[in-house]
Write an enzyme that holds these catalytic residues in place. Structure first.
Site, PDB file in Angstrom:
ATOM      1  N   LYS A   7      17.955  -4.864  47.524  1.00 26.29           N
ATOM      2  CA  LYS A   7      16.962  -4.563  46.486  1.00 26.29           C
ATOM      3  C   LYS A   7      16.486  -3.118  46.574  1.00 26.29           C
ATOM      4  O   LYS A   7      16.403  -2.415  45.564  1.00 26.29           O
ATOM      5  CB  LYS A   7      15.770  -5.518  46.610  1.00 26.29           C
ATOM      6  CG  LYS A   7      14.617  -5.245  45.633  1.00 26.29           C
ATOM      7  CD  LYS A   7      15.051  -5.394  44.186  1.00 26.29           C
ATOM      8  CE  LYS A   7      13.937  -5.019  43.205  1.00 26.29           C
ATOM      9  NZ  LYS A   7      12.801  -5.938  43.238  1.00 26.29           N
ATOM     10  N   ASN A  26      17.110  -0.195  43.733  1.00 22.89           N
ATOM     11  CA  ASN A  26      16.014   0.538  43.103  1.00 22.89           C
ATOM     12  C   ASN A  26      16.079   2.027  43.418  1.00 22.89           C
ATOM     13  O   ASN A  26      15.745   2.868  42.571  1.00 22.89           O
ATOM     14  CB  ASN A  26      14.669  -0.046  43.533  1.00 22.89           C
ATOM     15  CG  ASN A  26      14.294  -1.258  42.702  1.00 22.89           C
ATOM     16  OD1 ASN A  26      14.995  -1.616  41.753  1.00 22.89           O
ATOM     17  ND2 ASN A  26      13.196  -1.907  43.038  1.00 22.89           N
ATOM     18  N   LYS A  57       6.929   2.438  44.461  1.00 26.82           N
ATOM     19  CA  LYS A  57       6.523   1.980  45.798  1.00 26.82           C
ATOM     20  C   LYS A  57       7.724   1.570  46.645  1.00 26.82           C
ATOM     21  O   LYS A  57       7.701   1.714  47.866  1.00 26.82           O
ATOM     22  CB  LYS A  57       5.487   0.863  45.689  1.00 26.82           C
ATOM     23  CG  LYS A  57       5.953  -0.444  45.069  1.00 26.82           C
ATOM     24  CD  LYS A  57       6.273  -1.504  46.101  1.00 26.82           C
ATOM     25  CE  LYS A  57       6.607  -2.823  45.455  1.00 26.82           C
ATOM     26  NZ  LYS A  57       7.087  -3.829  46.418  1.00 26.82           N
ATOM     27  N   LYS A  91       6.582   0.612  30.689  1.00 28.71           N
ATOM     28  CA  LYS A  91       7.796   0.381  29.909  1.00 28.71           C
ATOM     29  C   LYS A  91       7.444  -0.565  28.772  1.00 28.71           C
ATOM     30  O   LYS A  91       6.403  -1.231  28.802  1.00 28.71           O
ATOM     31  CB  LYS A  91       8.906  -0.217  30.774  1.00 28.71           C
ATOM     32  CG  LYS A  91       8.601  -1.612  31.307  1.00 28.71           C
ATOM     33  CD  LYS A  91       9.760  -2.196  32.080  1.00 28.71           C
ATOM     34  CE  LYS A  91      10.941  -2.491  31.191  1.00 28.71           C
ATOM     35  NZ  LYS A  91      12.049  -3.180  31.916  1.00 28.71           N
ATOM     36  N   CYS A  97       7.442  -1.441  40.978  1.00 30.18           N
ATOM     37  CA  CYS A  97       8.611  -1.573  41.850  1.00 30.18           C
ATOM     38  C   CYS A  97       9.192  -0.233  42.285  1.00 30.18           C
ATOM     39  O   CYS A  97       9.099   0.131  43.453  1.00 30.18           O
ATOM     40  CB  CYS A  97       9.680  -2.421  41.156  1.00 30.18           C
ATOM     41  SG  CYS A  97       9.239  -4.164  40.992  1.00 30.18           S
ATOM     42  N   LEU A 126      14.575  -8.782  38.932  1.00 31.38           N
ATOM     43  CA  LEU A 126      14.044  -8.966  37.584  1.00 31.38           C
ATOM     44  C   LEU A 126      13.689  -7.628  36.940  1.00 31.38           C
ATOM     45  O   LEU A 126      13.132  -6.747  37.584  1.00 31.38           O
ATOM     46  CB  LEU A 126      12.786  -9.837  37.612  1.00 31.38           C
ATOM     47  CG  LEU A 126      12.905 -11.228  38.234  1.00 31.38           C
ATOM     48  CD1 LEU A 126      11.648 -12.022  37.943  1.00 31.38           C
ATOM     49  CD2 LEU A 126      14.126 -11.948  37.716  1.00 31.38           C
TER      50      LEU A 126
END
Length: 445
Positions: free
Chosen positions: A213, A217, A272, A333, A269, A159
């Site tokens: 994931k 990232n 970390k 953001k 996200c 997401l």
């Protein structure tokens, strides 16, 4: 018979997933251990700002006028265990205090609390971002503690805050780590609608699903830090990082997305996740594979300090004492109220600690920012925030800020100096209104 779905954890990820599953036609029961959160959600309200989420929730939450009634919330593990065929675990995995590794305590607690109540056949699906190897361990927890026939799958979330509803209902990919055809079949049934619309469905093993994931990232963080590293070189060489990004972005192997230089990334996200990835790689003996992420993190954090120095230069190059600084933006953001590890707030806090009188305005993030940084001053509008300012810092690229009238804003400030920490404002328009406009990575633009 149609599948019944439960969602464990109703934070940002869980609340969105629960509402989206109801939108896809499933009966859904959400669980959280915080009664106040359950009460809020049951009334059709959400504890965070996410465009479209509250409308989606109200369309389905039981008791709301005109709703389908397909979505309910509870604090009872027993009720969840008896209700669901597929249980999605969507709890948080924050960074451990004083360490790079992630804190798995919330995930572990969710599994150990749920497992004893699974008396019939069930599929438990992890969506939380976890260190690779966690699914294998959690599968054993289910095997040892569940009285019924229970299987685990891993289905990472992708997401984007501000686009979470659309990303859940129309994902650009669905990744499932499974050990059986039965688990794959159930998840294909859950995601039948987006798959029919063309969303790719990628089936893999546990470790690969967990790695997807963190790998994604890490790649995005690397791309952001790369263009910010180029901004540092442009500052030294007199180049223009915006034009540089435009030129290399035309190369389809590189692409244009995530090439906007500025004060860097933040949020709950990317920072970390890359640190947890490094920590886990070290545990696996593969730490050298990810040493580049240390520099990615370092470049990112340097951007905040560079903005502080640009602000210092703008107010005379000496002390911030007695200087008024307006900060436009508090969230990490736009289209979010999330201020976790926000570059904007970090810069504001640094300047305040050095004696500056800082006033912050954010369209949605003021309340969360005030809880995190109560000593900063907050305004209810951009116009109020800049009143008497010696310098204005644009640090979150809200559309509202891009649409400000620099001539009107200029009437309120002490000095017409704006520092664009997101390279998102129209520099020509600001200069035409009498402002000194300075953007990161563009010393001559």
């Amino acid at each position: 018979m149609a599948l019944k779905i439960t969602v464990i954890g109703t934070g940002y990820l869980g609340a969105t997933h629960a509402a989206a599953m109801a939108e896809l036609g499933f009966e859904v029961l959400g669980l959280d251990v915080v009664p106040e959160k359950i009460e809020l959600l049951s009334s059709g309200r959400v504890p965070m700002y996410e465009p479209g989420l509250e409308d989606l929730l109200r369309r389905h939450v039981a008791g709301a006028e005109g709703s389908t009634g397909r979505l309910r919330f509870t604090t009872s593990w027993e009720e969840v265990g008896a209700f669901g065929d597929v249980h999605f675990v969507c709890v948080n995995t924050p960074q451990k205090h004083g360490e790079y590794a992630c804190d798995m305590s919330f995930v572990d607690a969710a599994f150990t609390s749920l497992a004893p109540h699974l008396h019939g056949p069930a599929l438990v699906v992890g969506k939380s971002t976890v260190p690779v190897g966690s699914a294998e361990r959690l599968a054993r927890v289910l095997e040892e503690q569940s009285p019924g026939d229970v299987e685990l799958a891993w289905n990472p979330e992708f997401l984007r805050e501000g686009f979470a509803v659309d990303d859940t209902l129309h994902p650009d990919r669905i990744v499932v780590g499974v050990r059986s055809a039965h688990a794959e079949k159930l998840l294909r049934e859950v995601y039948a609608t987006p798959v029919a619309e063309g969303s790719p469905f990628v089936v893999t093993d546990y470790p690969t699903a967990e790695l997807v994931k963190t790998a994604a990232n890490s790649f995005l963080a690397t791309k952001i830090s790369f263009i910010n590293a180029m901004a540092e070189v442009c500052e030294a060489a007199g180049g223009d990082v915006v034009k540089l990004a435009e030129a290399i972005g035309h190369d389809e192997r590189i692409g244009r997305k995530f090439l906007r230089a500025g004060v860097g990334f933040g949020g709950g996200c990317l920072p970390k996740d890359i640190r947890a990835f490094m920590a886990r790689a070290g545990e696996l003996g593969a730490d050298q594979a990810l040493t580049f992420l240390r520099e990615v993190d370092s470049v990112n954090m340097r951007r905040r300090g560079h903005m502080v120095e640009l602000a210092r230069e703008a107010v005379g190059g000496g002390s911030f004492l007695g200087k008024r600084v307006a900060v436009l933006g508090a969230t990490f953001k736009p289209d979010s109220d999330d201020v976790r590890d926000s570059p904007a707030l970090n810069v504001a806090g640094q300047i305040q600690l050095q004696g500056g009188q800082v006033t912050v305005y954010d369209p949605k993030g003021n309340d969360n920012a005030r809880r995190l940084f109560p000593t900063l001053a907050y305004a209810d509008s951009a116009q109020e925030a800049v009143r008497g300012a010696d310098v204005v810092l644009h640090l979150t690229e809200w559309r509202e800020f891009r649409e400000l009238d620099p001539a009107v804003l200029g009437e309120a400030v002490s000095s017409r100096i704006v520092l664009d920490g997101r390279n998102a404002l129209d520099g020509e328009a600001w200069r035409a209104a009498g402002w000194t406009y300075r953007a990161m990575g563009r010393p001559r633009a």
